[in-house]
Design an enzyme around this catalytic site. Structure first.
Site, PDB file in Angstrom:
ATOM      1  N   TYR A  88       0.869  -1.180   0.000  1.00  0.00           N
ATOM      2  CA  TYR A  88       0.000   0.000   0.000  1.00  0.00           C
ATOM      3  C   TYR A  88       0.901   1.224   0.000  1.00  0.00           C
ATOM      4  CZ  TYR A  88      -3.376   3.577   1.219  1.00  0.00           C
ATOM      5  OH  TYR A  88      -4.143   4.699   1.197  1.00  0.00           O
ATOM      6  N   CYS A  89       0.718   2.100  -0.972  1.00  0.00           N
ATOM      7  CA  CYS A  89       1.580   3.280  -1.097  1.00  0.00           C
ATOM      8  C   CYS A  89       0.828   4.533  -0.643  1.00  0.00           C
ATOM      9  CB  CYS A  89       2.045   3.445  -2.539  1.00  0.00           C
ATOM     10  SG  CYS A  89       3.121   4.876  -2.779  1.00  0.00           S
ATOM     11  N   PRO A  90       1.264   5.173   0.442  1.00  0.00           N
ATOM     12  CA  PRO A  90       0.574   6.386   0.908  1.00  0.00           C
ATOM     13  C   PRO A  90       0.756   7.567  -0.028  1.00  0.00           C
ATOM     14  CG  PRO A  90       2.578   6.005   2.179  1.00  0.00           C
ATOM     15  CD  PRO A  90       2.388   4.790   1.319  1.00  0.00           C
ATOM     16  N   ALA A  93      -1.811   6.924  -2.516  1.00  0.00           N
ATOM     17  CA  ALA A  93      -3.064   6.689  -1.778  1.00  0.00           C
ATOM     18  C   ALA A  93      -3.852   5.506  -2.315  1.00  0.00           C
ATOM     19  CB  ALA A  93      -3.930   7.949  -1.778  1.00  0.00           C
ATOM     20  N   THR A  94      -3.155   4.439  -2.663  1.00  0.00           N
ATOM     21  CA  THR A  94      -3.854   3.245  -3.119  1.00  0.00           C
ATOM     22  C   THR A  94      -2.932   2.036  -2.984  1.00  0.00           C
ATOM     23  OG1 THR A  94      -5.190   2.318  -4.917  1.00  0.00           O
ATOM     24  CG2 THR A  94      -3.126   3.359  -5.536  1.00  0.00           C
TER      25      THR A  94
END
Length: 208
Positions: A88-90, A93-94
């Protein structure tokens, strides 16, 4: 200012790279990461797994109540199972998974290229002095403080994003995900076939 000092061609190239960066960012954030959809016969598949004594966390998601494909993982943020789950990549945001990984990788590439070109264009024009001829961006005057802060941030971001790009290039080459690497699963031997398999733009696995 930049056009006068570095040339229109490099400024246009920089604008193109930034546009590609934003495009890859948008595609990563808005594309389906590879969500595993429930099908009509999932109850039969669950019964079949139970009969074959294969009803475990590797083949079945107790949250989604679906048969879990190989290399898929349930993401608590998205609340769905994702094929070839990477992480999950902040920043986008997905979730990054099978279907949007290529866009995420392109995002890293264009980030490094755009920031590096930014530094190539700006750093030669930066001077730690007062400029009387108007050719340079001087950092001592308070009005140029944003330039100084922006340059330092650009250098820091270029370094860590480049490190991330190197890491993901290694993962692509060995057909491995970030999640698998963190959990000690070894990848394949580095090959061009793995790179094509992960980054090939042809249609990917359809939901069964």
């Amino acid at each position: 200012f930049l056009v006068e000092n570095v040339g229109l061609g490099l400024v246009v190239l920089y604008a193109v790279l930034v546009s590609c960066l934003l495009g890859a960012l948008g595609m990563t954030a808005l594309s389906d990461p590879g969500v595993v959809c429930a099908d009509d016969d999932r109850a039969a598949k669950i019964v079949d797994l139970a009969r074959r004594d294969r009803l475990n966390e590797k083949t079945f998601c107790p949250t989604c109540l679906i048969q879990r494909p190989a290399r898929a993982k349930h993401d608590p943020t998205l609340k769905r199972c994702v094929r070839r789950f990477d992480h999950y990549c902040p920043f986008v945001a997905t979730v990054v998974g099978e279907r949007n990984y290529r866009y995420f990788y392109a995002f890293l590439v264009f980030c490094v290229l755009a920031i590096s070109l930014h530094l190539v264009l700006v750093l030669p024009l930066v001077r730690l002095c007062d400029d009387l001829q108007g050719k340079y961006v001087c950092l001592f005057p308070a009005k140029h403080a944003p330039v100084f802060v922006g340059t330092i941030l650009a250098i820091l971001h270029d370094v860590w994003i480049a490190c991330m790009l190197i890491m993901h290039s290694s993962l692509v080459c060995t057909d491995q995900t970030t999640y698998e690497q963190m959990h000690g699963k070894e990848g394949d031997e580095c090959s061009q076939q793995n790179c094509r398999k992960v980054l090939d733009p042809s249609p990917l696995t359809e939901d069964s």
